[in-house]
Design an enzyme around this catalytic site. Structure first.
Site, PDB file in Angstrom:
ATOM      1  N   ARG A  16       9.788  10.267  -6.449  1.00  0.00           N
ATOM      2  CA  ARG A  16       8.503  10.476  -6.885  1.00  0.00           C
ATOM      3  C   ARG A  16       8.409  11.947  -6.354  1.00  0.00           C
ATOM      4  NH1 ARG A  16       4.381   6.247  -7.919  1.00  0.00           N
ATOM      5  NH2 ARG A  16       4.518   7.501  -9.851  1.00  0.00           N
TER       6      ARG A  16
ATOM      7  N   PRO B  10      -1.879   7.146 -16.539  1.00  0.00           N
ATOM      8  CA  PRO B  10      -3.225   6.712 -16.002  1.00  0.00           C
ATOM      9  C   PRO B  10      -3.212   6.091 -14.933  1.00  0.00           C
ATOM     10  CG  PRO B  10      -2.508   5.838 -18.257  1.00  0.00           C
ATOM     11  CD  PRO B  10      -1.357   6.082 -17.557  1.00  0.00           C
ATOM     12  N   GLU B  11      -4.146   6.534 -13.968  1.00  0.00           N
ATOM     13  CA  GLU B  11      -4.521   5.821 -12.658  1.00  0.00           C
ATOM     14  C   GLU B  11      -6.006   5.314 -12.923  1.00  0.00           C
ATOM     15  OE1 GLU B  11      -3.434   8.273  -9.269  1.00  0.00           O
ATOM     16  OE2 GLU B  11      -1.956   9.309 -10.521  1.00  0.00           O
TER      17      GLU B  11
ATOM     18  N   LYS C 237      -5.002  -0.748 -12.228  1.00  0.00           N
ATOM     19  CA  LYS C 237      -4.757  -0.121 -13.358  1.00  0.00           C
ATOM     20  C   LYS C 237      -4.510  -0.966 -14.732  1.00  0.00           C
ATOM     21  CE  LYS C 237      -2.196   3.122 -10.527  1.00  0.00           C
ATOM     22  NZ  LYS C 237      -0.698   3.245 -10.000  1.00  0.00           N
TER      23      LYS C 237
END
Length: 288
Positions: A278, A2-3, A59
DNA sequence: AAACAAACCTGTGCGC
DNA sequence: TGCGCACAGGTTTGTT
């Protein structure tokens, strides 16, 4: 997982049930989920106290308590916060259960579910401050967060001041939570695509016009994503506190679209490159 | 200063 | 069908 948009959607979906509710009892099934303190400290900090707010910074979810302590929840990669009837079967990997007692309503569970166990729940005293750093002893990182684009007054001048005069790549700067709080790997790729800027462009080389474009795109994309309830990806892991999926993934222009035609310029083919562990997605034609 | 790798864990999807 | 490997939304720590 989740961002900012996902965390904000979770926050909104549980706010009504949590604010004003008193904690009846607490169960911890996995010590790792409360590793910053202990199951006993979590219970002691919660039981009998009432939640007064359900806030978010970046976050981080922050629930203030009537005791003046705060409960911090970070979902990290795979965490979920779910509201459930106490008689409902628990999902696998339910590590913390907080029973909420509300006058005039039936009891309800707030459950922390987290397969990868990177997430955590901690109750701390935000006024227990280290005088040297001015940060809370137990949860200093919240004090290090930069501007929250939704919570704070995210003006262009503030944005420019936060970025400073560095030579880092645009993606690295936007992902830096001490600069802007809340952007993660999906949304940074979408923001830079909308800004037509390559992920590794040094921010020091960007014109004022391009910086304005990034600032505008950040606000636009994050707000659109919140309105869409966040992004639920193929693995279906992310849902809000009521189990509802987000639909912003249908609006992604580059994330997970490698090999497909660019929807913005119709000429490029979306590329995926890996760096610093990433993945990065961009259009080599319209992002310079 | 900045870029990178590894670490923390579990689940899933892919190629063979 | 089964096995091994790559990979996943985040953040911290340590190393070039």
């Amino acid at each position: 997982m989740p961002e900012l948009p996902e965390v904000e959607t979770v926050r909104k979906s549980l706010e009504t049930a949590v604010v004003g509710a008193r904690v009846g009892h607490v169960e911890v099934g996995r010590e790792r989920s409360v590793r910053r303190t202990s199951p006993a400290m979590l219970s002691a900090g919660l039981i009998g106290n009432t939640f007064t707010t359900a806030r978010r910074r970046g976050k981080y979810l922050l629930f203030d308590l009537s005791s003046r302590d705060t409960m911090m929840v970070h979902l990290r990669m795979s965490g979920r916060l779910l509201l459930a009837d106490p008689t409902d079967a628990r999902e696998p990997h339910t590590h913390v259960v907080i029973r909420l007692v509300r006058s005039g309503h039936s009891d309800i569970d707030l459950r922390f579910v987290d397969p990868r166990t990177f997430g955590e729940v901690v109750v701390y005293d935000p006024n227990d401050i280290d005088p040297n750093t001015n940060e809370a002893f137990l949860v200093p990182e919240v004090g290090r967060l930069g501007i929250d684009p939704l919570v704070d007054n995210f003006t262009f001048e503030e944005f420019r001041a936060a970025i400073g005069v560095r030579h880092r790549g645009a993606k690295a700067v936007l992902l830096d939570q001490s600069v802007i709080a809340g952007i993660g790997n999906i949304y940074v790729d979408e923001i830079l695509h909308r800004s037509r800027i390559r992920w590794n462009r040094p921010v020091s080389s960007l014109s004022i016009k391009q910086l304005r474009l990034i600032h505008d795109s950040t606000i636009l994309i994050l707000n659109e994503a919140v309105a869409a309830g966040g992004s639920t990806l193929k693995d279906m892991q992310y849902v809000d506190a009521l189990g509802r999926e987000g639909i912003f993934q249908t609006e992604h222009k580059v994330y997970a679209r490698q090999g497909e035609r660019c929807l913005s310029c119709a000429r490029g083919v979306i590329r995926r490159v890996t760096g610093a562990g990433r993945s990065t997605h961009f259009c080599p034609v319209c992002q310079r």
